[in-house]
Scaffold this motif. Structure first.
Motif, PDB file in Angstrom:
ATOM      1  N   GLU A 125      27.875   7.762 -57.217  1.00  0.00           N
ATOM      2  CA  GLU A 125      27.349   8.476 -56.054  1.00  0.00           C
ATOM      3  C   GLU A 125      27.253   9.988 -56.297  1.00  0.00           C
ATOM      4  O   GLU A 125      26.476  10.672 -55.630  1.00  0.00           O
ATOM      5  N   GLU A 126      28.027  10.487 -57.256  1.00  0.00           N
ATOM      6  CA  GLU A 126      28.008  11.908 -57.570  1.00  0.00           C
ATOM      7  C   GLU A 126      26.916  12.268 -58.580  1.00  0.00           C
ATOM      8  O   GLU A 126      26.826  13.414 -59.029  1.00  0.00           O
ATOM      9  N   GLY A 127      26.099  11.273 -58.961  1.00  0.00           N
ATOM     10  CA  GLY A 127      25.005  11.540 -59.905  1.00  0.00           C
ATOM     11  C   GLY A 127      25.071  10.716 -61.176  1.00  0.00           C
ATOM     12  O   GLY A 127      24.837  11.245 -62.271  1.00  0.00           O
ATOM     13  N   HIS A 176      32.419   4.992 -53.753  1.00  0.00           N
ATOM     14  CA  HIS A 176      31.552   5.241 -52.598  1.00  0.00           C
ATOM     15  C   HIS A 176      31.946   6.583 -51.971  1.00  0.00           C
ATOM     16  O   HIS A 176      32.564   7.416 -52.636  1.00  0.00           O
ATOM     17  N   TRP A 177      31.581   6.818 -50.702  1.00  0.00           N
ATOM     18  CA  TRP A 177      31.653   8.154 -50.111  1.00  0.00           C
ATOM     19  C   TRP A 177      32.920   8.460 -49.327  1.00  0.00           C
ATOM     20  O   TRP A 177      32.990   9.466 -48.613  1.00  0.00           O
ATOM     21  N   SER A 214      29.242  15.347 -48.889  1.00  0.00           N
ATOM     22  CA  SER A 214      28.983  13.996 -49.399  1.00  0.00           C
ATOM     23  C   SER A 214      27.511  13.620 -49.262  1.00  0.00           C
ATOM     24  O   SER A 214      26.705  14.378 -48.729  1.00  0.00           O
ATOM     25  N   GLY A 215      27.199  12.426 -49.722  1.00  0.00           N
ATOM     26  CA  GLY A 215      25.838  11.903 -49.579  1.00  0.00           C
ATOM     27  C   GLY A 215      25.673  11.017 -48.363  1.00  0.00           C
ATOM     28  O   GLY A 215      24.716  10.243 -48.280  1.00  0.00           O
ATOM     29  N   SER A 216      26.591  11.116 -47.416  1.00  0.00           N
ATOM     30  CA  SER A 216      26.505  10.317 -46.198  1.00  0.00           C
ATOM     31  C   SER A 216      25.247  10.670 -45.415  1.00  0.00           C
ATOM     32  O   SER A 216      24.833  11.825 -45.354  1.00  0.00           O
ATOM     33  N   LYS A 217      24.648   9.660 -44.788  1.00  0.00           N
ATOM     34  CA  LYS A 217      23.502   9.882 -43.909  1.00  0.00           C
ATOM     35  C   LYS A 217      23.949  10.340 -42.525  1.00  0.00           C
ATOM     36  O   LYS A 217      23.135  10.722 -41.700  1.00  0.00           O
ATOM     37  N   HIS A 231      24.621   4.234 -46.783  1.00  0.00           N
ATOM     38  CA  HIS A 231      25.319   5.524 -46.790  1.00  0.00           C
ATOM     39  C   HIS A 231      25.766   5.965 -45.394  1.00  0.00           C
ATOM     40  O   HIS A 231      25.726   7.146 -45.058  1.00  0.00           O
ATOM     41  N   LYS A 238      26.587  12.879 -41.819  1.00  0.00           N
ATOM     42  CA  LYS A 238      27.569  13.844 -42.297  1.00  0.00           C
ATOM     43  C   LYS A 238      28.527  14.308 -41.202  1.00  0.00           C
ATOM     44  O   LYS A 238      29.622  14.800 -41.493  1.00  0.00           O
TER      45      LYS A 238
END
Length: 316
Positions: free
Chosen positions: A177-179, A118-119, A126-129, A275, A131
């Motif tokens: 999470e990185e793709g 996860h993040w 990161s992909g956090s909503k 996220h 940030k």
């Protein structure tokens, strides 16, 4: 006497379901604890999660490929809170298998998986909503819940005296999470022949079953009579599956689908905590998670015992 028998059956059913929900909760609680600091790739928390999964893979008798439950690979990580500069870090998929019971069909494989990363602490890279939030992103639903279901299913399979006809690969991916990096690496470095991998089942966010008991799935039509099977499994499941023949989605099963391997993704729907640091254990529906795990277990066994040939069917 009949009423007593029904009452006993109901009690046993309720007791077993409660036990399964407790097991689901136990796994999710550990994986989403602050101790693991959000399981970001390359961190101690990520490695501790992998070690936890490995422990249960070993406990429930999974065999190893190449004498190792780990499949290591490198991930490139952007600069941010989780990583002081941009750099590549080491992480690993956790993988093992159960050999099938049929002399011929054991050479075919069904894959079931869920990502465990996860993040971490979030941040700009990161992909956090959120940030701007310097906080642990525990990912109780995303995707400690999927790993919890995976371990519950493995425990159930381990109790079978006669294993399913086809072999089953259990895998927990890192780098999703990185793709989808872990699943891409696995598909490109399979420990068995690619032609032998027939179906992939993936669980990503299965811990927030709603009041309508809706379990969403995409890709059910990528193998013969898949939609019909999933509808049949609804009976006495306690769930209302929302079944799509196509609509494969965006998690690790997509890596398999792109390589012409039948793939089905399961989830219980999005939510505002996706996220964010608020995706915590207190919001997990463990009873629902146990029902989802049981449904997917039933699907897995049915597919592993399929009478007809498992061939890939392309969907849109």
């Amino acid at each position: 006497m009949k009423k007593l028998f029904i009452a006993i059956l109901f009690f046993c059913y309720t007791f077993v379901n409660a036990q399964k929900a407790e097991t689901f909760y136990k796994h999710d609680k550990y994986l989403s604890s602050d101790k693991l600091e959000g399981r970001f790739v390359g961190t101690k928390g990520n490695n501790d999660a992998a070690a936890y999964i490995k422990k249960y893979f070993k406990k429930y008798g999974l065999q190893q490929f190449n004498d190792n439950y780990y499949q290591p690979f490198k991930v490139f990580v952007k600069e941010g809170i989780n990583k002081m500069k941009s750099d590549s870090v080491a992480t690993q998929n956790v993988v093992g298998y159960i050999e099938g019971s049929d002399p011929n069909l054991k050479n075919e494989y069904i894959v079931i998986g869920a990502h465990y990363d996860h993040w971490g602490w979030g941040g700009q890279g990161s992909g956090s909503k959120k940030k701007e939030a310097f906080a642990i992103h525990n990912g109780a639903d995303d995707n400690a819940s999927g790993v919890s279901a995976l371990l519950c299913i493995l425990e159930e399979i381990s109790k079978q005296k006669v294993k399913p006809k086809r072999s089953i690969i259990f895998i927990s991916f890192s780098g999703e999470e990185e793709g989808l990096l872990g699943s891409k690496y696995f598909v490109n470095h399979l420990p068995v022949l690619k032609e032998a991998v027939k179906v992939m089942l993936n669980m990503d966010m299965v811990g927030r079953l709603n009041d309508k008991k809706e379990l969403y799935m995409g890709g059910a039509g990528t193998f013969p009579n898949g939609v019909e099977l999933m509808k049949k499994l609804q009976e006495n499941s306690g769930l209302n599956p929302v079944i799509h023949a196509g609509d494969v989605g965006g998690s690790d099963h997509v890596s398999f689908y792109k390589e012409s391997i039948s793939a089905v993704g399961f989830h219980t729907g999005g939510h505002p905590q996706y996220h964010t640091p608020e995706d915590d254990i207190e919001l997990i529906n463990s009873d629902g998670g146990a029902l989802v795990a049981q449904y997917i277990y039933n699907a897995l066994v049915q597919i592993a015992n399929y009478e007809e040939a498992l061939v890939f069917i392309k969907q849109n």
